[in-house]
Design a protein around this motif. Structure first.
Motif, PDB file in Angstrom:
ATOM      1  N   ARG A 196     -46.912 116.117 132.227  1.00 33.96           N
ATOM      2  CA  ARG A 196     -48.234 116.493 132.727  1.00 33.96           C
ATOM      3  C   ARG A 196     -48.398 116.321 134.233  1.00 33.96           C
ATOM      4  N   LEU A 197     -47.693 115.350 134.808  1.00 30.81           N
ATOM      5  CA  LEU A 197     -47.873 115.059 136.232  1.00 30.81           C
ATOM      6  C   LEU A 197     -46.591 115.212 137.055  1.00 30.81           C
ATOM      7  N   SER A 198     -45.466 115.484 136.387  1.00 32.31           N
ATOM      8  CA  SER A 198     -44.150 115.515 137.067  1.00 32.31           C
ATOM      9  C   SER A 198     -43.953 114.242 137.881  1.00 32.31           C
ATOM     10  N   PHE A 199     -44.341 113.120 137.296  1.00 33.11           N
ATOM     11  CA  PHE A 199     -44.365 111.846 138.015  1.00 33.11           C
ATOM     12  C   PHE A 199     -42.968 111.406 138.460  1.00 33.11           C
ATOM     13  N   PHE A 200     -41.960 111.743 137.675  1.00 28.12           N
ATOM     14  CA  PHE A 200     -40.610 111.268 137.969  1.00 28.12           C
ATOM     15  C   PHE A 200     -39.769 112.324 138.672  1.00 28.12           C
ATOM     16  N   THR A 201     -40.432 113.377 139.166  1.00 28.82           N
ATOM     17  CA  THR A 201     -39.764 114.428 139.927  1.00 28.82           C
ATOM     18  C   THR A 201     -40.580 114.711 141.183  1.00 28.82           C
ATOM     19  N   PRO A 202     -40.036 114.472 142.374  1.00 28.81           N
ATOM     20  CA  PRO A 202     -38.691 113.953 142.659  1.00 28.81           C
ATOM     21  C   PRO A 202     -38.559 112.467 142.325  1.00 28.81           C
ATOM     22  N   ASP A 203     -37.330 112.025 142.283  1.00 29.56           N
ATOM     23  CA  ASP A 203     -37.026 110.676 141.810  1.00 29.56           C
ATOM     24  C   ASP A 203     -37.066 109.686 142.977  1.00 29.56           C
ATOM     25  N   GLY A 204     -38.273 109.219 143.334  1.00 23.31           N
ATOM     26  CA  GLY A 204     -38.428 108.261 144.420  1.00 23.31           C
ATOM     27  C   GLY A 204     -38.471 106.833 143.935  1.00 23.31           C
ATOM     28  N   PRO A 205     -38.664 105.874 144.850  1.00 16.21           N
ATOM     29  CA  PRO A 205     -38.709 104.447 144.472  1.00 16.21           C
ATOM     30  C   PRO A 205     -39.804 104.129 143.459  1.00 16.21           C
ATOM     31  N   ALA A 206     -41.004 104.695 143.649  1.00 14.10           N
ATOM     32  CA  ALA A 206     -42.099 104.421 142.712  1.00 14.10           C
ATOM     33  C   ALA A 206     -41.760 104.922 141.324  1.00 14.10           C
ATOM     34  N   ALA A 207     -41.153 106.098 141.256  1.00 18.87           N
ATOM     35  CA  ALA A 207     -40.768 106.657 139.963  1.00 18.87           C
ATOM     36  C   ALA A 207     -39.701 105.795 139.297  1.00 18.87           C
ATOM     37  N   LEU A 208     -38.733 105.316 140.080  1.00 20.28           N
ATOM     38  CA  LEU A 208     -37.647 104.506 139.524  1.00 20.28           C
ATOM     39  C   LEU A 208     -38.172 103.170 139.008  1.00 20.28           C
ATOM     40  N   VAL A 209     -39.076 102.542 139.765  1.00 21.79           N
ATOM     41  CA  VAL A 209     -39.660 101.264 139.321  1.00 21.79           C
ATOM     42  C   VAL A 209     -40.472 101.459 138.046  1.00 21.79           C
ATOM     43  N   THR A 210     -41.247 102.532 137.982  1.00 15.80           N
ATOM     44  CA  THR A 210     -42.035 102.812 136.782  1.00 15.80           C
ATOM     45  C   THR A 210     -41.134 103.078 135.583  1.00 15.80           C
ATOM     46  N   ASP A 211     -40.071 103.820 135.814  1.00 19.05           N
ATOM     47  CA  ASP A 211     -39.086 104.084 134.765  1.00 19.05           C
ATOM     48  C   ASP A 211     -38.507 102.767 134.243  1.00 19.05           C
ATOM     49  N   PHE A 212     -38.182 101.866 135.144  1.00 13.26           N
ATOM     50  CA  PHE A 212     -37.636 100.555 134.767  1.00 13.26           C
ATOM     51  C   PHE A 212     -38.659  99.738 133.980  1.00 13.26           C
ATOM     52  N   LEU A 213     -39.908  99.766 134.438  1.00 10.88           N
ATOM     53  CA  LEU A 213     -40.958  99.017 133.743  1.00 10.88           C
ATOM     54  C   LEU A 213     -41.159  99.534 132.324  1.00 10.88           C
ATOM     55  N   LEU A 214     -41.146 100.844 132.168  1.00 13.76           N
ATOM     56  CA  LEU A 214     -41.430 101.439 130.862  1.00 13.76           C
ATOM     57  C   LEU A 214     -40.258 101.324 129.899  1.00 13.76           C
ATOM     58  N   ASN A 215     -39.070 101.696 130.350  1.00 13.04           N
ATOM     59  CA  ASN A 215     -37.953 101.850 129.423  1.00 13.04           C
ATOM     60  C   ASN A 215     -37.026 100.649 129.326  1.00 13.04           C
ATOM     61  N   VAL A 216     -37.202  99.665 130.207  1.00  9.45           N
ATOM     62  CA  VAL A 216     -36.371  98.453 130.128  1.00  9.45           C
ATOM     63  C   VAL A 216     -37.238  97.208 129.930  1.00  9.45           C
ATOM     64  N   LEU A 217     -38.158  96.970 130.876  1.00  9.56           N
ATOM     65  CA  LEU A 217     -38.951  95.744 130.791  1.00  9.56           C
ATOM     66  C   LEU A 217     -39.915  95.742 129.605  1.00  9.56           C
ATOM     67  N   ALA A 218     -40.421  96.898 129.205  1.00  6.55           N
ATOM     68  CA  ALA A 218     -41.309  96.935 128.032  1.00  6.55           C
ATOM     69  C   ALA A 218     -40.584  96.423 126.796  1.00  6.55           C
ATOM     70  N   ILE A 219     -39.308  96.798 126.658  1.00  9.06           N
ATOM     71  CA  ILE A 219     -38.506  96.319 125.527  1.00  9.06           C
ATOM     72  C   ILE A 219     -38.262  94.821 125.649  1.00  9.06           C
ATOM     73  N   LEU A 220     -37.961  94.361 126.858  1.00  8.64           N
ATOM     74  CA  LEU A 220     -37.756  92.924 127.078  1.00  8.64           C
ATOM     75  C   LEU A 220     -39.004  92.129 126.707  1.00  8.64           C
ATOM     76  N   PHE A 221     -40.164  92.589 127.164  1.00  9.07           N
ATOM     77  CA  PHE A 221     -41.400  91.863 126.884  1.00  9.07           C
ATOM     78  C   PHE A 221     -41.792  91.950 125.418  1.00  9.07           C
ATOM     79  N   ALA A 222     -41.448  93.040 124.748  1.00 11.56           N
ATOM     80  CA  ALA A 222     -41.754  93.160 123.322  1.00 11.56           C
ATOM     81  C   ALA A 222     -41.015  92.113 122.503  1.00 11.56           C
ATOM     82  N   THR A 223     -39.822  91.736 122.958  1.00 17.24           N
ATOM     83  CA  THR A 223     -39.016  90.759 122.212  1.00 17.24           C
ATOM     84  C   THR A 223     -39.222  89.326 122.699  1.00 17.24           C
ATOM     85  N   THR A 224     -40.040  89.158 123.725  1.00 20.27           N
ATOM     86  CA  THR A 224     -40.250  87.807 124.270  1.00 20.27           C
ATOM     87  C   THR A 224     -41.748  87.499 124.403  1.00 20.27           C
ATOM     88  N   ALA A 225     -42.320  87.809 125.549  1.00 20.58           N
ATOM     89  CA  ALA A 225     -43.707  87.428 125.834  1.00 20.58           C
ATOM     90  C   ALA A 225     -44.713  88.052 124.867  1.00 20.58           C
TER      91      ALA A 225
END
Length: 493
Positions: A44-73
Motif C-alpha cells: 500500500r505504501l511501497s515502504f520498503f522500496t527503495p531499501d533505505g536505513p528506515a526500511a531495513l530497521v523496520t524490516d528487522f523489527l517486524l521479521n526478526v525482533l517480533a519473533i524474539l519478543f514473542a518467545t521472551t518478553a
C-alpha cells in the motif's frame, strides 16, 4: 566448564513438560502477522522500496525482533502482540488503495519467446521464501534464547511426552527441507532425458549430505572437547540433529523408487509413520528407547537419534509431498494464473484438513474412536509426525494467503524480468537473505550460541541483560545474512 554450573545447565533443560498446542500456535502466529504488516506497508505504501536505513530497521523489527519478543518478553501475552501487528495491517488493507504501480503489466511482444512463459517452468514463490526464512529465524532465536531464564521452560524441548515450541521447530526444519527437495524431483520429471540411475542419485544426494555430516562431527567433537553441557536423552551420546539432517537425502533416494508403485509422498509418509508406531506399540522398542540402560554399543548409546530418524524421515516425505503440489506454476490453456492460485490455496487447505484430522484421531480419544497416543519428539512418533505436517501446511497456507491478498499480481508475471521484479517487491530483503544463506546462518548461530554460553553464565543473567544479548545476537545474524546475500553467497539448506 565448572562441573556445578554444567549440572545446573543440564537440569535447566531436563524433565520439561512443554505447553499446549494452542499457546504454541499463538506464539508462532506472530511470524505470520509480522509478514502481514510488512506486506501491508509494502503493497500500500511501497515502504520498503527503495531499501533505505528506515526500511531495513523496520524490516528487522517486524521479521526478526517480533519473533524474539514473542518467545521472551511477550511469551505470556502472544495474542496481544498479534493484535498489535495485525491491527495496522488490516487498517491499511481496508483504507489504503493499492498503488497503480502494482497493477498487472501487459505482456511484452517478446514475451512469447521467453522461457518463463512455459507453464511447466517452476516459478519463484515469495511465500515459500518467507515460510522458510521465518522458520530459520525462529530456530536461530530459540537455540540461544533457551539458555536464558527469559525464555519460558514450557517452550523448551520436553523430556519424553508433550508438545513445545522447540519440539515443533526441529520437525519444521525437516519438513521445510522436504518441501524444497521437491524442486529437484519436479525438474527430473519434466526433463526429456531419462531418469538417473540410483548410484548417480545417491552421489548427487551426497553433495547435500556431506556438509551436514561434517557439521555434525564438528559439533560432536567440540561439545565433548569443551566439556559443554548437553542433554543426552535428546538424541543420544554421540548423535545430533546435523546427523539426522545429513542422512535424510540418501535415504530418501533409496526410498524414492517406491513412488513408481505409490505416487503420493503423503501416503508414503503415512505408511512409514504407521509402521514405526506399530513397532513402538507392539514390541519392546518404546521401552528400549525411553528407559533401557545405555549399553556400550553405538546403537544403545544413540538409540533416540537413530530410531527417531524414522519419524523425521516420514516428516521429510510429507514435506516433499506438499512441495510437489505447491511448486508448479499450475497454469494451462484452460487455467488462468488466478485460477491456479485458487487451486493452490485449496490444495494447501486440503493438506491442513488431511493432517489435522489424522492428528486429532491419533492423539485423542476422538469420541471413542481415537488412539489417544501422546506426542513424543524424543520418539518422533506418529502423532508428532502428523502434528508437524499439519502445522507447516497451515503456515504455508497463511503465507500464501497473505501474498495472494496483498500481492495478487506476483504470480501473473509474463517474463523472467517481470517475475524477478514482482517477487523482489513482494519479498522482505531480510527474509530473502535468511532463506538464501540458511546453512551458513544456522552454522554461525550454533557457533555464536556456543561462544555466548562459554563466555557468559546465562543462568545468572537478569532479564534486561538477557534481552540485550539476544537482540545483539539477532542483529549480528541478520547482518551476516544480509552480507552473504549482497555478496551473492547462497548456502541454502
Amino acid at each position: 566448564m565448572d562441573p556445578n554450573y554444567k549440572a545446573r545447565k543440564e537440569a535447566f533443560v531436563s524433565n520439561l513438560m512443554g505447553s499446549s498446542i494452542w499457546e504454541i500456535n499463538s506464539v508462532t502466529l506472530v511470524a505470520s502477522t509480522s509478514v502481514l504488516l510488512w506486506s501491508a506497508l509494502q503493497s500500500r505504501l511501497s515502504f520498503f522500496t527503495p531499501d533505505g536505513p528506515a526500511a531495513l530497521v523496520t524490516d528487522f523489527l517486524l521479521n526478526v525482533l517480533a519473533i524474539l519478543f514473542a518467545t521472551t518478553a511477550y511469551s505470556s501475552a502472544p495474542l496481544l502482540l498479534n493484535i498489535f501487528l495485525a491491527s495496522p495491517a488490516l487498517f491499511l488493507l481496508l483504507n489504503q488503495p493499492r498503488p497503480r504501480a502494482q497493477k498487472a503489466k501487459p505482456p511484452r511482444k517478446a514475451a512469447q519467446d521467453d522461457s518463463s512463459q512455459d507453464p511447466t517452468a517452476l516459478p519463484v514463490h515469495p511465500f515459500l521464501t518467507t515460510y522458510r526464512a521465518a522458520m530459520m529465524i525462529v530456530t536461530c532465536v530459540a537455540i540461544l534464547a533457551v539458555d536464558f531464564r527469559v525464555f519460558p521452560r514450557r517452550f523448551a524441548k520436553v523430556e519424553n511426552w508433550g508438545t513445545s515450541l522447540m519440539d515443533l521447530g526441529v520437525g519444521s526444519f525437516v519438513f521445510s527441507a522436504g518441501v524444497v527437495s521437491a524442486r529437484a524431483v519436479l525438474k527430473s520429471r519434466r526433463s526429456q532425458s531419462p531418469g538417473r540411475a540410483l548410484p548417480a542419485r545417491l552421489i548427487g544426494s551426497a553433495r547435500h549430505s556431506i556438509p551436514l555430516l561434517v557439521l555434525g562431527l564438528i559439533r560432536l567433537y567440540s561439545v565433548k572437547g569443551l566439556d559443554y553441557a548437553e542433554h543426552v536423552t535428546e538424541y543420544g551420546v554421540h548423535w545430533n540433529f546435523f546427523f539426522t539432517l545429513g542422512l535424510l537425502p540418501p535415504f530418501v533416494e533409496l526410498f524414492d523408487s517406491l513412488t513408481a508403485l505409490i505416487p503420493s509422498y503423503e501416503v508414503l509418509a503415512l505408511g512409514v509413520a504407521v509402521l514405526y508406531q506399530v513397532a513402538l506399540e507392539s514390541t519392546d522398542l518404546k521401552g528400549y528407547i525411553l528407559v533401557s540402560p545405555r549399553g556400550p554399543d553405538f546403537l544403545s548409546k544413540n538409540r533416540e537419534g537413530i530410531f527417531s530418524f524414522l519419524g523425521y524421515f516420514a516428516i521429510f516425505l510429507a514435506g516433499r509431498g506438499v512441495g510437489i503440489r505447491i511448486m508448479p506454476r499450475g497454469t494451462s490453456p484452460s487455467k488462468s494464473p488466478q485460477q491456479a492460485r485458487k487451486s493452490l490455496l485449496v490444495s494447501l487447505a486440503l493438506q491442513i484438513a488431511f493432517w489435522s484430522i489424522l492428528f486429532y484421531f491419533n492423539s485423542t480419544y476422538a469420541m471413542g474412536y481415537g488412539a489417544n497416543i501422546i506426542v513424543s519428539r524424543r520418539l518422533a512418533n506418529m502423532p508428532y509426525v502428523l502434528w508437524v505436517s499439519a502445522f507447516n501446511s497451515a503456515q504455508l497456507f497463511l503465507f500464501c494467503l497473505t501474498e495472494t491478498v496483498f500481492f495478487p499480481t506476483v504470480h501473473r508475471a509474463t517474463t523472467k524480468e517481470d517475475e524477478a521484479e514482482r517477487t523482489t517487491f513482494a519479498t522482505s530483503r531480510i527474509l530473502r537473505a535468511f532463506n538464501r544463506g540458511g546453512l551458513g546462518i544456522f552454522l554461525v548461530a550454533n557457533l555464536l550460541t556456543g561462544a555466548v554460553n562459554l563466555a557468559i553464565p546465562t543462568l545468572d543473567v537478569n532479564t534486561p541483560q538477557a534481552m540485550a544479548i539476544l537482540v545483539a545476537y539477532a542483529a549480528v545474524l541478520t547482518a551476516i545474512a544480509l552480507g552473504m546475500d549482497k555478496a551473492n553467497i547462497k548456502l541454502a539448506l
